[in-house]
Design an enzyme around this catalytic site. Structure first.
Site, mmCIF file in Angstrom:
data_model
loop_
_atom_site.group_PDB
_atom_site.id
_atom_site.type_symbol
_atom_site.label_atom_id
_atom_site.label_comp_id
_atom_site.label_asym_id
_atom_site.label_seq_id
_atom_site.Cartn_x
_atom_site.Cartn_y
_atom_site.Cartn_z
ATOM 1 C CB CYS A 130 -0.936 -0.001 1.215
ATOM 2 S SG CYS A 130 -1.997 -1.461 1.263
ATOM 3 C CE LYS A 195 -7.194 -2.226 4.886
ATOM 4 N NZ LYS A 195 -6.955 -1.665 3.555
ATOM 5 N NE ARG A 217 -2.713 -5.247 1.898
ATOM 6 C CZ ARG A 217 -2.116 -5.263 0.699
ATOM 7 N NH1 ARG A 217 -0.844 -4.933 0.587
ATOM 8 N NH2 ARG A 217 -2.786 -5.635 -0.365
ATOM 9 C CE LYS A 248 -11.026 -3.275 4.504
ATOM 10 N NZ LYS A 248 -10.240 -2.735 3.454
ATOM 11 C CB SER A 274 -13.844 -9.645 0.100
ATOM 12 O OG SER A 274 -12.585 -9.748 0.750
#
Ligand code: PBG
Length: 321
Positions: A130, A195, A217, A248, A274
């Site tokens: 990212c 997140k 990540r 999230k 998802s």
């Protein structure tokens, strides 16, 4: 006062009484639908790992946006998947990039639809991280610069809300600054503030082709066991100028959502990611759960925990009557 004077079942005796006693509801009003846009034309390709979800070229995306707006969805969040990727994610802030063109086409056709954009580099970098990579490290400050430029390019394309999802430190302040310097002081920032580094993003990374080529990540997204740290993240983003906060994933983090609701007065969003979506579909396909009921139960639980807005792949197609 307890039994037999108190009988909790009195308010559950029939649907009318249950309807009167109901504390929370999910209506389309607070729902935001994620949409994936790819290059080309005439494209509407299914995402195998996410039943009912497609990747659209801009022309077909506009049709889809019309359809969902007609069904009462007030907002979409766009994710761009470029044809070419490079180490710095040049496509992310290109004036004629895939998401920038999609934003202007959708806004041109549907001025009243709220078009949000996901601000991140992972779909645009060849390594899938990212931010900007140096060796095996994701560098914070150079990444923030690229993210701010990306947010500005989305604003110029006509986005109504920018939503940074990268989890670099200081990116909300940098985005606020560059927007203000360029006459976008009225444009709100919805920050993906808490997140987590989650296994539930798996199907999305298929859809967005954004799986990291090396590592993971965890040096920038939050460690799943941490609850107090989520409040610090959210507080900092508010201080930096965030106008709304996001938690999230959603369902596995309802405690964080409830904490945030108790603590902050800004609009609070939750992202039913998802994996949360696809797990319900997968179980329903096997006949193990009633998919519609399970999806609605998940959404109302997220609302009950305190979310004003829910980002969900089921936003348009779920029957909420
Ligand atoms: C991009 C981004 C991700 C998601 C939203 N924005 C993927 C990630 O962080 O790996 C996940 C959405 C989902 O799983 O539905 N940074």
């Amino acid at each position: 006062m307890s039994f037999p004077r108190t009988r909790m079942r009195r308010w559950r005796r029939n649907e009318t009484l249950r309807r009167m006693a109901r504390e929370n509801r999910v209506s389309r009003d607070g729902l935001i639908l994620p949409l994936f846009v790819v290059e080309g034309s005439g494209v509407r390709e299914p995402v195998v790992s996410m039943p009912g979800v497609h990747r659209f070229s801009t022309d077909r995306l506009v049709e889809e946006a019309k359809r969902v707006f007609d069904r009462g969805v007030p907002a979409v969040i766009l994710f761009g998947i470029p044809a070419d990727k490079d180490p710095v994610g040049s496509g992310a802030d290109a004036a004629d990039g895939v998401v920038q063109r999609a934003v202007s086409a959708v806004k041109g056709a549907l001025p009243d639809l709220c078009v949000m954009t996901d601000v991140c580099l992972c779909e645009y970098t060849d390594h899938g991280h990212c931010g900007i990579v140096d060796g095996d490290e994701v560098r914070n400050d150079p990444s923030v610069e690229r993210l701010a430029a990306t947010a500005l390019s989305h604003a110029r394309a006509g986005a109504d809300v920018v939503a940074p999802s990268d989890m670099m430190d200081g990116r909300v302040a940098a985005i606020r600054r560059i927007l203000d310097e360029n006459d976008f002081e009225e444009l709100p920032i919805l920050s993906y503030a808490a997140k987590f580094a989650s296994a539930f993003y798996g199907p999305f990374r298929d859809a967005a082709e954004s799986t990291p080529a090396f590592g993971d990540r965890r040096s920038y997204q939050m460690d799943p066991p941490n609850r107090r740290e989520a409040l610090r993240e959210m507080r900092l983003d508010l201080e930096e100028g965030a106008d709304a906060l996001m938690v999230k994933p959603a369902l596995p983090y309802l405690d964080v959502l409830a904490d945030a609701r108790a603590e902050f007065d800004v609009p609070l969003a939750a992202y039913q990611v998802s994996g949360e979506y696809s797990m319900i579909h997968a179980a329903a396909e096997r006949g193990w759960v009633d998919g519609d009921r399970a999806m609605k139960e998940a959404l109302v639980a997220i609302r009950r925990a305190g979310a004003d807005w829910i980002i969900s792949y089921a936003a348009a197609d779920l029957d909420l009557s």
